[in-house]
Every structure is written in structure tokens, then in C-alpha cells.
Design a protein around this motif. Structure first.
Motif, PDB file in Angstrom:
ATOM      1  N   SER A  15       9.447   1.023  -7.440  1.00  0.00           N
ATOM      2  CA  SER A  15      10.517   1.961  -7.108  1.00  0.00           C
ATOM      3  C   SER A  15      11.882   1.379  -7.443  1.00  0.00           C
ATOM      4  O   SER A  15      12.761   2.063  -7.977  1.00  0.00           O
ATOM      5  CB  SER A  15      10.452   2.323  -5.624  1.00  0.00           C
ATOM      6  N   THR A  16      12.070   0.106  -7.135  1.00  0.00           N
ATOM      7  CA  THR A  16      13.344  -0.550  -7.439  1.00  0.00           C
ATOM      8  C   THR A  16      13.586  -0.615  -8.939  1.00  0.00           C
ATOM      9  O   THR A  16      14.709  -0.397  -9.408  1.00  0.00           O
ATOM     10  CB  THR A  16      13.362  -1.962  -6.841  1.00  0.00           C
ATOM     11  N   ALA A  17      12.537  -0.897  -9.692  1.00  0.00           N
ATOM     12  CA  ALA A  17      12.686  -0.964 -11.153  1.00  0.00           C
ATOM     13  C   ALA A  17      13.074   0.393 -11.728  1.00  0.00           C
ATOM     14  O   ALA A  17      13.955   0.490 -12.589  1.00  0.00           O
ATOM     15  CB  ALA A  17      11.384  -1.460 -11.779  1.00  0.00           C
ATOM     16  N   LEU A  18      12.434   1.449 -11.253  1.00  0.00           N
ATOM     17  CA  LEU A  18      12.771   2.788 -11.749  1.00  0.00           C
ATOM     18  C   LEU A  18      14.173   3.194 -11.321  1.00  0.00           C
ATOM     19  O   LEU A  18      14.906   3.835 -12.089  1.00  0.00           O
ATOM     20  CB  LEU A  18      11.747   3.796 -11.232  1.00  0.00           C
ATOM     21  N   ALA A  19      14.558   2.826 -10.099  1.00  0.00           N
ATOM     22  CA  ALA A  19      15.912   3.157  -9.644  1.00  0.00           C
ATOM     23  C   ALA A  19      16.958   2.468 -10.507  1.00  0.00           C
ATOM     24  O   ALA A  19      18.005   3.046 -10.825  1.00  0.00           O
ATOM     25  CB  ALA A  19      16.083   2.764  -8.178  1.00  0.00           C
ATOM     26  N   GLY A  20      16.689   1.234 -10.902  1.00  0.00           N
ATOM     27  CA  GLY A  20      17.650   0.516 -11.735  1.00  0.00           C
ATOM     28  C   GLY A  20      17.832   1.124 -13.101  1.00  0.00           C
ATOM     29  O   GLY A  20      18.943   1.172 -13.638  1.00  0.00           O
ATOM     30  N   THR A  21      16.757   1.641 -13.666  1.00  0.00           N
ATOM     31  CA  THR A  21      16.868   2.191 -15.023  1.00  0.00           C
ATOM     32  C   THR A  21      17.409   3.613 -15.037  1.00  0.00           C
ATOM     33  O   THR A  21      17.750   4.123 -16.104  1.00  0.00           O
ATOM     34  CB  THR A  21      15.485   2.174 -15.710  1.00  0.00           C
ATOM     35  N   LEU A  22      17.507   4.265 -13.861  1.00  0.00           N
ATOM     36  CA  LEU A  22      18.027   5.630 -13.788  1.00  0.00           C
ATOM     37  C   LEU A  22      19.452   5.688 -13.271  1.00  0.00           C
ATOM     38  O   LEU A  22      19.970   6.787 -13.038  1.00  0.00           O
ATOM     39  CB  LEU A  22      17.123   6.485 -12.883  1.00  0.00           C
ATOM     40  N   GLN A  23      20.087   4.538 -13.098  1.00  0.00           N
ATOM     41  CA  GLN A  23      21.458   4.533 -12.618  1.00  0.00           C
ATOM     42  C   GLN A  23      22.394   5.108 -13.681  1.00  0.00           C
ATOM     43  O   GLN A  23      22.245   4.830 -14.870  1.00  0.00           O
ATOM     44  CB  GLN A  23      21.897   3.106 -12.267  1.00  0.00           C
ATOM     45  N   PRO A  24      23.384   5.909 -13.270  1.00  0.00           N
ATOM     46  CA  PRO A  24      24.282   6.528 -14.270  1.00  0.00           C
ATOM     47  C   PRO A  24      25.017   5.516 -15.134  1.00  0.00           C
ATOM     48  O   PRO A  24      25.321   5.797 -16.295  1.00  0.00           O
ATOM     49  CB  PRO A  24      25.257   7.337 -13.398  1.00  0.00           C
ATOM     50  N   GLN A  25      25.306   4.326 -14.590  1.00  0.00           N
ATOM     51  CA  GLN A  25      26.063   3.351 -15.385  1.00  0.00           C
ATOM     52  C   GLN A  25      25.260   2.781 -16.549  1.00  0.00           C
ATOM     53  O   GLN A  25      25.806   2.069 -17.388  1.00  0.00           O
ATOM     54  CB  GLN A  25      26.552   2.202 -14.499  1.00  0.00           C
ATOM     55  N   MET A  26      23.965   3.083 -16.620  1.00  0.00           N
ATOM     56  CA  MET A  26      23.156   2.611 -17.741  1.00  0.00           C
ATOM     57  C   MET A  26      23.498   3.326 -19.047  1.00  0.00           C
ATOM     58  O   MET A  26      23.178   2.827 -20.123  1.00  0.00           O
ATOM     59  CB  MET A  26      21.666   2.804 -17.424  1.00  0.00           C
ATOM     60  N   GLY A  27      24.127   4.477 -18.947  1.00  0.00           N
ATOM     61  CA  GLY A  27      24.470   5.215 -20.164  1.00  0.00           C
ATOM     62  C   GLY A  27      23.441   6.290 -20.471  1.00  0.00           C
ATOM     63  O   GLY A  27      22.238   6.129 -20.195  1.00  0.00           O
ATOM     64  N   SER A  28      23.897   7.358 -21.067  1.00  0.00           N
ATOM     65  CA  SER A  28      23.026   8.506 -21.322  1.00  0.00           C
ATOM     66  C   SER A  28      21.896   8.163 -22.279  1.00  0.00           C
ATOM     67  O   SER A  28      20.753   8.605 -22.087  1.00  0.00           O
ATOM     68  CB  SER A  28      23.852   9.669 -21.886  1.00  0.00           C
ATOM     69  N   SER A  29      22.180   7.388 -23.305  1.00  0.00           N
ATOM     70  CA  SER A  29      21.152   7.080 -24.301  1.00  0.00           C
ATOM     71  C   SER A  29      20.015   6.280 -23.689  1.00  0.00           C
ATOM     72  O   SER A  29      18.830   6.584 -23.905  1.00  0.00           O
ATOM     73  CB  SER A  29      21.779   6.313 -25.468  1.00  0.00           C
ATOM     74  N   ALA A  30      20.343   5.258 -22.896  1.00  0.00           N
ATOM     75  CA  ALA A  30      19.312   4.431 -22.270  1.00  0.00           C
ATOM     76  C   ALA A  30      18.504   5.232 -21.262  1.00  0.00           C
ATOM     77  O   ALA A  30      17.269   5.123 -21.200  1.00  0.00           O
ATOM     78  CB  ALA A  30      19.960   3.221 -21.594  1.00  0.00           C
ATOM     79  N   ILE A  31      19.175   6.057 -20.466  1.00  0.00           N
ATOM     80  CA  ILE A  31      18.454   6.851 -19.473  1.00  0.00           C
ATOM     81  C   ILE A  31      17.554   7.876 -20.164  1.00  0.00           C
ATOM     82  O   ILE A  31      16.431   8.140 -19.714  1.00  0.00           O
ATOM     83  CB  ILE A  31      19.449   7.543 -18.527  1.00  0.00           C
ATOM     84  N   ILE A  40       0.839  -1.202   0.000  1.00  0.00           N
ATOM     85  CA  ILE A  40       0.000   0.000   0.000  1.00  0.00           C
ATOM     86  C   ILE A  40       0.871   1.248   0.000  1.00  0.00           C
ATOM     87  O   ILE A  40       0.604   2.223  -0.685  1.00  0.00           O
ATOM     88  CB  ILE A  40      -0.930  -0.020   1.234  1.00  0.00           C
ATOM     89  N   ARG A  41       1.949   1.218   0.765  1.00  0.00           N
ATOM     90  CA  ARG A  41       2.818   2.380   0.884  1.00  0.00           C
ATOM     91  C   ARG A  41       4.100   2.162   0.091  1.00  0.00           C
ATOM     92  O   ARG A  41       4.744   1.134   0.221  1.00  0.00           O
ATOM     93  CB  ARG A  41       3.162   2.631   2.360  1.00  0.00           C
ATOM     94  N   HIS A  42       4.433   3.145  -0.716  1.00  0.00           N
ATOM     95  CA  HIS A  42       5.639   3.039  -1.547  1.00  0.00           C
ATOM     96  C   HIS A  42       6.881   3.341  -0.716  1.00  0.00           C
ATOM     97  O   HIS A  42       6.915   4.307   0.050  1.00  0.00           O
ATOM     98  CB  HIS A  42       5.575   4.018  -2.723  1.00  0.00           C
ATOM     99  N   THR A  43       7.876   2.516  -0.873  1.00  0.00           N
ATOM    100  CA  THR A  43       9.192   2.766  -0.278  1.00  0.00           C
ATOM    101  C   THR A  43      10.240   2.561  -1.358  1.00  0.00           C
ATOM    102  O   THR A  43       9.929   2.165  -2.489  1.00  0.00           O
ATOM    103  CB  THR A  43       9.456   1.808   0.902  1.00  0.00           C
ATOM    104  N   HIS A  44      11.498   2.827  -1.009  1.00  0.00           N
ATOM    105  CA  HIS A  44      12.561   2.673  -1.995  1.00  0.00           C
ATOM    106  C   HIS A  44      12.820   1.214  -2.335  1.00  0.00           C
ATOM    107  O   HIS A  44      13.522   0.922  -3.305  1.00  0.00           O
ATOM    108  CB  HIS A  44      13.848   3.321  -1.477  1.00  0.00           C
ATOM    109  N   THR A  45      12.257   0.294  -1.540  1.00  0.00           N
ATOM    110  CA  THR A  45      12.428  -1.140  -1.832  1.00  0.00           C
ATOM    111  C   THR A  45      11.220  -1.743  -2.526  1.00  0.00           C
ATOM    112  O   THR A  45      11.208  -2.938  -2.796  1.00  0.00           O
ATOM    113  CB  THR A  45      12.713  -1.909  -0.533  1.00  0.00           C
ATOM    114  N   SER A  46      10.204  -0.961  -2.809  1.00  0.00           N
ATOM    115  CA  SER A  46       9.031  -1.481  -3.505  1.00  0.00           C
ATOM    116  C   SER A  46       9.411  -1.883  -4.925  1.00  0.00           C
ATOM    117  O   SER A  46      10.344  -1.326  -5.510  1.00  0.00           O
ATOM    118  CB  SER A  46       7.930  -0.422  -3.532  1.00  0.00           C
ATOM    119  N   PRO A  47       8.687  -2.867  -5.489  1.00  0.00           N
ATOM    120  CA  PRO A  47       9.064  -3.352  -6.831  1.00  0.00           C
ATOM    121  C   PRO A  47       9.140  -2.250  -7.882  1.00  0.00           C
ATOM    122  O   PRO A  47      10.107  -2.179  -8.638  1.00  0.00           O
ATOM    123  CB  PRO A  47       7.958  -4.369  -7.150  1.00  0.00           C
TER     124      PRO A  47
END
Length: 955
Positions: A524-540, A515-522
Motif C-alpha cells: 500500500s505504501t509503495a502504491l501511495a508513493g507512486t500515485l502522489q501528484p508531485q510525481m508528475g503526470s507522465s510518471a503517474i 494478513i490484513r492490508h492497511t495504509h502502512t502496509s508495504p
């Protein structure tokens, strides 16, 4: 088994050791001895199965004689081979019985090893010398013996009947006679593949599954030959039985192929594809028409997925030409009911094969089915309908497994097809595909290819269903990976389809969301993974663009995911803050932030990090030379900052960063700041001061003379050189950028209705401009204090060097009561300007335009903030026409009024409109206006029209 029908080579054959060099008497003697020993030792065995000492010695002698006759007497070879087969069978029986009784680990007896070794050495030499003569004879004899042994000891060779083929191979190769004959068979295949493999497959057909181990063992040495022959034999049997061959035949083919799959999967794939391609060669024989049904049945009956993986690998490129798919569709009516009972059975078989397909073949199969539905394939309607039914059957079966059976067992049911779609191989590894020269995940590759297909709505529906099931069925980790891949997809066309798929995936993730979103919610975790700098500028960048489109208010059909998506993004504000000032990602990141409800309560750390990043982006936008980029960037900042300013903490932080920024050297020139000349050090040769003074030691130093002065050396780093200063923007540009700054401050202050923003700006101006913390209160003294003169001049100099300070003071004045907090600045400017005009040598004030402009701005600020009452509001209009001494009089009257009417905040009342109005004061005393009236009268030609304002105001 006695061999009586073997081919007997003629005496004239060229064979090594064919009797030449041995006398006839010797041959006859050996023959008589062999016959005698064979007849006497044939039945000398005890009832326990063990050989006594006499029979063992006789049998050993008979075996040696048989080997001699086998080499040297061609007519005796059938009898010699028959006797050797009988002797080896006895040894196999002893080995199997010993293994069954628990003595399987004991080594074979020396006579057995000796006979097997001698036989292998002898027949090996004969094969090398004359393979054309000995190859057929040895291969047929060896496979017949091995077939007979395999049938006789099928269930006891490894101690149980359910052993795997690998265990059976290992069990037989542990037996010396079987190992010898297997090695001879391999050697025969090496010399004469056609004859030896034919004999092997004939024996396999006669012996059934019991001899599969030998075929598999030989196939390890000659995979291409054995695989093609085994498949050919299986296809022939399948076609002759109209698709209903004995079950053990397909099982045998599968066992052999599975045994060879670990090391020879490529050979299996080539052979299977060769059978499939026969369907398109125009052949009309029964075997060609039965090829596809045979392959389907072979894949269905295979317990291992290796055969299915070999068959489906690269099948999309093999079948993608539309004419081939149409050719297969035309043969369906011939397959049913000859090989399949009904069309439903065929469809059900294909559905289950698709579900069992994993690894890299899974996305290939799905791409093949989806492309068959595309209008560009131009397939008949019946074919497209059948493919659509297959896809619906796949989705239905996955839904049944996912939603109806997920709680029936202790663990999650893994479907190979879904594992392959999410990027997992058969061994659990990650696989991918190449699209446009880029390595991408299977999901991303499929989405990019399908979205580039015109008229793809039906394909998108199927793809959305399957990807959603991947997310639901494979668990949170796979869901995170899949969403990241989809967000990073590059979709120049078909954006609506991409957003529809993303919406479905996020909806599936919401099922697993608390019910409540946290940084460990599925999510949130998925979005955090795709916004990591190591993903590269084009992918982000692709991810940010996808998120911005999802959050856009124009997509009303996705409002059900808006709340969850925004909550998940709000937990990742620190990551977004890191991306704001990236030259490539900044604009896209700000577009996403503009769509977020930042008015919600968010952690303090998020507010601080985001405020710093957005303010830096604001000043970076003002550095753009393009007016469009400048305005759009500032507009994005205003939308974000206005929401952050809804909290008191955010408002104070934002105002502080903005006001401090305009006085920073990096940004001050944007608002017309007058830069001091910068200096750089001149490079000089390093020299110690004591060394520089040593050159004066020869001087005669007279006291009280110039020669006694100590040499000071080079001061600092030497002579300073001017550095070129930054180019100052044009006046219009400065004015425009200043207005953007003030608009941004207004937007932020409007978020709080209590005037807190303007008061914060006022206090910050005092903090940044006033160098002293003493005498910064509201009251004005009797006369400007002498010991504050330096501070007053410093404040005046700041306003001269930073013109934006006047605009900020005017901004504060529009909120009236807030200017009270800047009383020290107004007082310092009044005192310094009074001192300037008091010593001004010019006849008129217009000869000192800078001081005149500052005086006019000061009086306008005081009028705007209602510091000055009605009669004194005409002062800003008078100053341009006065002389310096008259300005001194006006400023002195203003000082006296402010001294007697302290500008404290409680003198202003808040109106219902939110503005402030100064409380009514008693009638203005004449002492504040007498000199002003005399000045107007003295300049009646230019200022006479202002007298009426003073009279009306006093009345």
C-alpha cells in the motif's frame, strides 16, 4: 648506512657554490675539521642511547661542516651525505624510541629541527640550480634512507603493526628527518619524474611493503605518474610470476591505490582502463596477455571497494563492442591454468567481484552481462553460456545470503551489488541513469532497455530474479522505491515482460505483507508513493497503465497477486479519487477502478470521495464532442458506480449527486434545459447618491409637485446587458445524453433489489422541485388547493425549463410504487394543467403543443405507474384529438379518482420477479368514466376505436 657508490659529479660541472670564491686553504681546513670530528664523535654515545653534551656539540659542528662540504667540495659529497644519513638516523631513532615510550607528543629538539631544515634548504637550492645533476643523487640517497628506516621501524612507527597506510603516513611525517627526505623526494619527482620515480619504485621493491607510505605520499602530489608506474610495476611482477607473485606486492599496490582513491579516483580509473585496453591492441607480450588476470586479482585482493569501483566504472561502454568480449573469451584458454587453476575458479572470482560491485557500476555490470546474452550481440555460444553461468552464480549466491544466512547475525547482510541496483551509492546516496534523455532509477533504466531488446525472454528471467532479490534482501523501504520505479517505467514494447517483472516484485512484497492490508502496509505504501501528484503526470500515467494491465482478467497467470494488489489499491482510493478528473490521468485512473472489487466493504470516507469524483467525471464525459469518448467514459462510470451502489450509503450518495447534477447550471444544458438570459453589469462611473442629488438643489421645490420628488440615482449597477448563452446541444444529442443518464441510474438502482434506488430518486425530485414542504403527502384534496397555486405553477415551470425532469419522473414511474413518493409533483402538474386548459382560448388542444405534450406525458406517467385503472389507461391516446374544455373534463375525472384512491406505497405488491403490481381495486364506478365515454362518442370518428377498451375494462 654509508653511501660509497654514489655518482660523483666532476669538478667541471656547473653547480651553484661548487667551490668558486672559496680558497683552497679554507676547503682543506673544513675537510680536516670534518674528518676529525667525524672520527672522534662516531661512537661517543652512552649505553642508554642518549648523547652527552660533548658528543652532541661535536656532532652539531660535524653536521654543519658536512653541509658546507656538500655545497662546496664535490669529491666530499658522498662522505658528507653518508655522515648526514648517520646523523639523521640517530634523530629518527630518538624520535621512534620517544614515541614508543609515550613521549611521542613531545616536540623534537631544536638541533634536530635545525639540521633537517638546513638540509632541506641546502638541497632544495641545489636542485633548483642544477636539477639534472642533483636530482638523481638526492632522490636515490633520500629513498634509500627512507627505505632503510621504514624497514627498521616498520612495526613501531605508530605503536602497532596493524596500522592503516594513512596512519603510517601520518606517523612518518611527524618525524622531522623523514618529513624532510619525503619533501626532497617530491621535489626530485617534480624536476625529473622518470629518474626519481624509478629510484622510488626500486627502493620500494627492495624494502617491500614498508615503503608503501612514501609511494602513497608522493602519489598525492603526482597521482597520474605514480599510479601508472605502480600499476606497471605490479603488472610486470604479476606476469613474470605467472599470476602467483608474493602476496605483499599486490597488497602494496592496493594500499597505494586505496590511499589515492579519495582524491584521485579518476586517475586510477584511467590507468586501470589503459591496462585493460592493451588487451585489445593486438599485443602478444606476456604483460598484455596478463592484463585482465592482473586486474581481476588486484580487485579481489583489495580490501577497499575503491579500486573495484574505479575498474568497473564505465566498463559496459568499454567492453560492449562484441568483438572485445569475443577477444576476452579467446584468451580464457590462455589464462587457465597459467593464472587460474580452473574455469570454475575464474567464474567464482568473477561472481564475487560482481557481488562486491556497488554504486553506479552495479547496473552497468548487469547491463553488460544481459546485453552479452542478447541475440543481437552475436557472441559465440560458449561465451553466452559462460555469461549465463555467471548470472546464475550471482543469483545463487544472493539467494544463499538472503534466505540461508539472514538469521545468522543480528543485522541484515547488505550486498553492494543489490544496493547499487536499487539506486544506492557506495556512500549511501541515490544514483540513477539516463535513458532517452530522461533521468531514471537504475532499475527502471535496466527494465526499459532490456524490454526494448528483441527475443529477451532469457534476459527478463534473470532481471526478474535479481530485482525480486533486491526487494526481498534490501527491506521494505527499498521494496517500495523499486516497485514505484518499475510502475513508472515507460515500456512501449515488451509489455508482457514488464508485467512479469512487476508480478515478481509484488509477490516478493507479499512475503513482507501482514494478513490484513492497511495504509502502512508495504504494498500500500509503495502504491501511495507512486500515485502522489508531485510525481508528475507522465510518471503517474505509466503507473496507472501498468496497474490496469496487471489487474486485467486476461492475465490468468497472475491471479495469485490479484487479491493483494486490489486490497492495496482499495486503501489508496482517496489518491485515485484525486486523479480521476485530471485531464491527462482521468481515463487511466478509471480503467484501474473498473478492475477493482469495489463491492467489498470500504470506509465511508472512501465511498464519499470516490462517488463525488466519478460523478464529476460522468458529467465531464458528457461534455465531450466525440461520441466514442462520451460513451466510453460513461461506460467506465457505470462499472464503478454499479459496484459502489451495492451499499445503501453509496447508492443514496450516487443518486443524489446524479439528480442534483442535472439541475446545476453547468450541466443542465446537456439535457435540454431552457436557459434564462444571463446579465452582466454595465461599467458605470462610481457616484454617491447624495452627490447625484446635489445637482437638483437649485430647483424651486413646490410641495405636492413633481419637483419635490427625491432623485433616486442610478438603480443597482446601471443598465444590464445580455450575455451570450451557452450553445444548446441538438435535439438528438440531448436525447442521447438523457438516455445515458437514465441508463446510469438504472445500473445503480439495479444493485439494490428492494427498489430503494427508485424511491430515492422520487424523494430527491420532490426535494429539488417542490419549493414547499407543506402538503407534500400522498392524499389528493377535494379540489386543487387555491393557496398551493403558486407552488403548482413553480413546479410546472420547473418541468418546462428542465425537460429532463419528465424523463426522471418517467424513470420513477417504471418502478410503480416509487411514484407514490412523487404524488405532490403529479398533483401539482394536474392542477396547473387543469387551470391552463380551463382558460385556454384555442379551439383545439393541438394549437397549444407544449401544454398538450405536458398533459400527455403526465397521463402516461400515471398509467405506467398504475395510478389509473384499466378504463382510464386510454387517456394518453385521446388528448391529442380533444378540445381544451374536454381536457378539463378528463383531468377533473382523474383528480376525482386520485382523491378517492390515495396512491400510497402499500397499494402495490412486490412480485417474485422484483417488479411491483397494484393491488386489485373494486370495480370502477361509472362516475369516473361517464364523461370520458361521452367525449369518445362526440369524437367517434377519431376516438371510436378506444370505446372497446373502456367496455372491456369495465367488464
Amino acid at each position: 648506512m654509508v653511501v660509497t657508490d654514489m655518482m660523483e659529479p666532476g669538478h667541471g660541472a656547473s653547480m651553484e657554490g661548487g667551490g668558486r670564491g672559496i680558497s683552497t686553504t679554507t676547503l682543506l681546513g673544513e675537510l680536516d675539521q670534518f674528518l676529525g670530528l667525524a672520527m672522534s664523535a662516531g661512537d661517543k654515545r652512552s649505553h642508554s642511547g642518549r648523547r652527552d653534551a660533548m658528543s652532541e656539540r661535536d656532532e652539531q659542528s660535524a653536521a654543519e661542516t658536512a653541509l658546507f662540504l656538500l655545497r662546496n667540495l664535490p669529491p666530499a659529497r658522498p662522505a658528507a651525505l653518508a655522515f648526514l644519513a648517520h646523523t639523521l638516523s640517530s634523530q629518527v631513532s630518538s624520535h621512534i624510541r620517544g614515541y614508543s615510550s609515550g613521549e611521542g607528543s613531545r616536540k623534537n629538539e631544536t638541533p634536530d629541527e635545525g639540521l633537517s631544515g638546513q638540509l632541506e634548504s641546502l638541497l632544495g637550492d641545489l636542485l633548483e640550480s642544477a636539477p639534472g645533476v642533483w636530482g638523481p643523487l638526492v632522490s636515490q640517497w633520500a629513498v634509500e634512507q627512507l627505505g632503510r628506516w621504514s624497514v627498521e621501524w616498520a612495526n613501531t612507527v605508530v605503536g602497532r603493526g596493524d596500522a592503516t597506510l594513512e596512519e603510517v603516513v601520518a606517523g612518518w611525517l611527524s618525524c622531522s628527518p623523514a618529513r624532510t627526505l619525503a619533501a626532497l623526494t617530491v621535489e626530485c619527482v617534480a624536476h625529473d619524474p622518470d629518474t626519481a620515480v624509478a629510484a622510488l619504485l626500486d627502493a620500494s621493491a627492495a624494502s617491500g611493503p614498508a615503503l608503501d607510505w612514501l609511494v602513497a605520499h608522493v602519489g598525492c602530489s603526482f597521482p597520474a605518474t605514480v599510479i601508472s608506474r605502480v600499476l606497471s610495476l605490479g603488472l610486470r611482477s604479476f606476469a613474470s610470476c605467472h599470476g602467483r607473485p608474493p602476496e605483499h606486492q599486490l597488497a602494496s599496490v592496493n594500499k597505494i591505490l586505496n590511499h589515492l582513491a579519495d582524491r584521485h579516483l579518476a586517475d586510477i580509473r584511467r590507468s586501470l582502463h589503459a591496462i585493460l585496453l592493451r588487451t585489445f591492441d593486438g599485443a602478444t607480450d606476456a604483460e598484455a596477455q596478463a592484463s585482465v588476470p592482473f586486474l581481476l586479482c588486484l580487485a579481489v585482493t583489495s580490501r577497499s571497494r575503491a579500486v573495484l569501483a574505479a575498474l568497473t566504472s564505465g566498463i559496459d561502454t568499454l567492453l560492449m563492442p562484441s568483438d572485445r568480449l569475443a577477444a576476452l573469451a579467446n584468451q580464457v584458454s590462455w589464462w587457465v591454468p597459467r593464472y587460474f587453476i580452473s574455469h570454475c575458479q575464474l567464474q567464482e572470482m568473477v561472481v564475487h567481484l560482481v557481488l562486491d560491485t556497488g554504486g553506479p557500476a552495479a547496473p552497468s555490470i548487469l547491463r553488460l552481462l544481459l546485453q552479452a546474452l542478447a541475440p543481437a550481440s552475436k557472441l559465440p555460444t560458449s561465451v553466452a553460456s559462460a555469461v549465463n553461468n555467471i548470472l546464475q552464480g550471482v543469483v545463487s549466491e544472493i539467494c544463499m545470503v538472503t534466505y540461508m544466512r539472514r538469521n545468522s547475525g543480528p543485522g541484515r547482510i547488505h550486498i553492494p551489488f543489490l544496493v547499487g541496483l536499487r539506486g544506492g551509492g557506495l556512500d549511501g546516496s541515490d544514483v540513477g541513469m539516463v535513458v532517452g534523455g530522461r533521468a531514471v532509477s537504475p532499475v527502471a533504466g535496466l527494465v526499459e532497455q532490456i524490454l526494448s531488446t528483441p527475443s529477451n525472454q532469457t534476459l527478463i528471467i534473470h532481471l526478474k530474479q535479481l530485482i525480486t532479490l533486491v526487494v526481498v534482501q534490501q527491506g521494505p523501504a527499498t521494496a517500495n522505491t523499486t516497485l514505484g520505479h518499475l510502475l513508472r517505467c515507460s515500456t512501449k514494447h515488451g509489455g508482457s515482460g514488464h508485467q512479469e517483472i512487476l508480478s515478481g516484485v509484488i509477490s516478493a512484497l507479499m512475503v513482507q505483507q501482514n494478513i490484513r492490508h492497511t495504509h502502512t502496509s508495504p504494498l500500500s505504501t509503495a502504491l501511495a508513493g507512486t500515485l502522489q501528484p508531485q510525481m508528475g503526470s507522465s510518471a503517474i500515467l505509466n503507473s496507472l497503465n501498468s496497474l490496469e494491465t496487471l489487474l486485467s482478467q486476461t492475465h490468468k497467470d497472475r491471479l495469485h497477486i490479484y487479491a493483494s494488489l486490489t486490497d492495496a489499491l482499495l486503501t489508496n482510493i482517496p489518491l485515485l479519487a484525486e486523479l480521476i478528473n485530471d485531464p491527462i490521468l482521468g481515463n487511466a485512473c478509471m480503467q484501474v477502478l473498473c478492475q477493482l472489487p469495489l463491492k467489498k466493504p470500504i470506509p465511508v470516507s472512501h465511498v464519499l470521495s470516490l462517488s463525488h469524483a466519478v460523478i464529476f467525471y460522468f458529467f465531464s464525459s458528457l461534455h465531450h464532442t466525440s461520441l466514442i469518448k462520451k460513451v466510453s467514459g460513461v461506460g467506465r462510470c457505470q462499472r464503478v458506480l454499479s459496484q459502489l451502489s451495492c451499499s445503501s450509503l453509496g447508492l443514496n450518495q450516487i443518486i443524489r449527486l446524479l439528480v442534483e447534477g442535472v439541475f446545476q447550471p453547468e450541466c443542465a444544458h446537456l439535457f435540454g434545459a431552457i436557459k434564462k438570459p444571463n446579465f452582466v453589469s454595465k461599467d458605470v462611473k462610481s457616484e454617491l447618491l447624495i452627490q447625484a442629488n446635489r445637482q437638483f438643489n437649485s430647483w424651486v421645490k413646490v410641495p405636492q409637485s413633481h419637483t419635490s420628488i427625491f432623485h433616486m440615482g442610478t438603480i443597482g449597477s446601471g443598465r444590464l446587458a445580455h450575455r451570450s448563452s451557452t450553445a444548446v446541444p441538438s435535439a438528438d444529442t440531448v436525447k442521447f445524453q438523457t438516455q445515458l443518464l437514465l441508463n446510469t441510474l438504472s445500473v445503480c438502482c439495479a444493485a439494490q433489489t428492494n427498489g430503494e434506488g427508485a424511491s430515492t430518486v422520487a424523494l430527491l425530485l420532490v426535494e429539488l422541485i417542490s419549493p414547499d414542504i407543506m402538503f407534500n403527502g400522498f392524499p389528493w384534496p377535494e379540489e386543487y388547493i387555491k393557496f398551493t397555486f403558486e407552488r403548482d405553477l413553480a413546479i410546472k415551470k420547473t418541468f418546462e425549463e428542465y425537460p429532463v425532469a419528465w424523463h426522471l419522473l418517467e424513470f420513477v414511474a417504471t418502478h410503480r410504487a416509487a411514484l407514490s413518493y412523487c404524488s405532490v409533483l403529479v398533483r401539482a402538474l394536474t392542477a396547473s394543467l387543469t387551470a391552463y386548459w380551463n382558460t385556454c382560448p384555442h379551439a383545439t388542444a393541438q394549437h397549444a403543443p407544449e401544454a398538450l405534450h405536458a398533459t400527455q406525458c403526465l397521463l402516461e406517467v400515471m398509467v405506467t405507474a398504475q395510478f389509473l385503472p384499466g378504463p382510464l389507461r386510454v387517456l394518453p391516446q385521446m388528448v391529442a384529438a380533444l378540445a381544451p374544455f374536454e381536457l378539463v373534463c378528463i383531468l377533473q375525472d382523474v383528480w376525482m379518482f386520485m382523491r378517492d384512491h390515495t396512491p400510497s406505497p402499500d397499494r402495490w405488491q412486490e412480485l417474485s420477479s422484483g417488479h411491483y403490481q397494484r393491488a386489485p381495486d373494486p370495480p370502477l364506478a361509472s362516475g369516473y368514466t361517464d364523461r370520458i365515454q361521452h367525449i369518445i362518442q362526440s369524437n367517434v370518428g377519431r376516438l371510436g376505436h378506444l370505446m372497446s377498451f373502456m367496455i372491456n375494462a369495465k367488464s
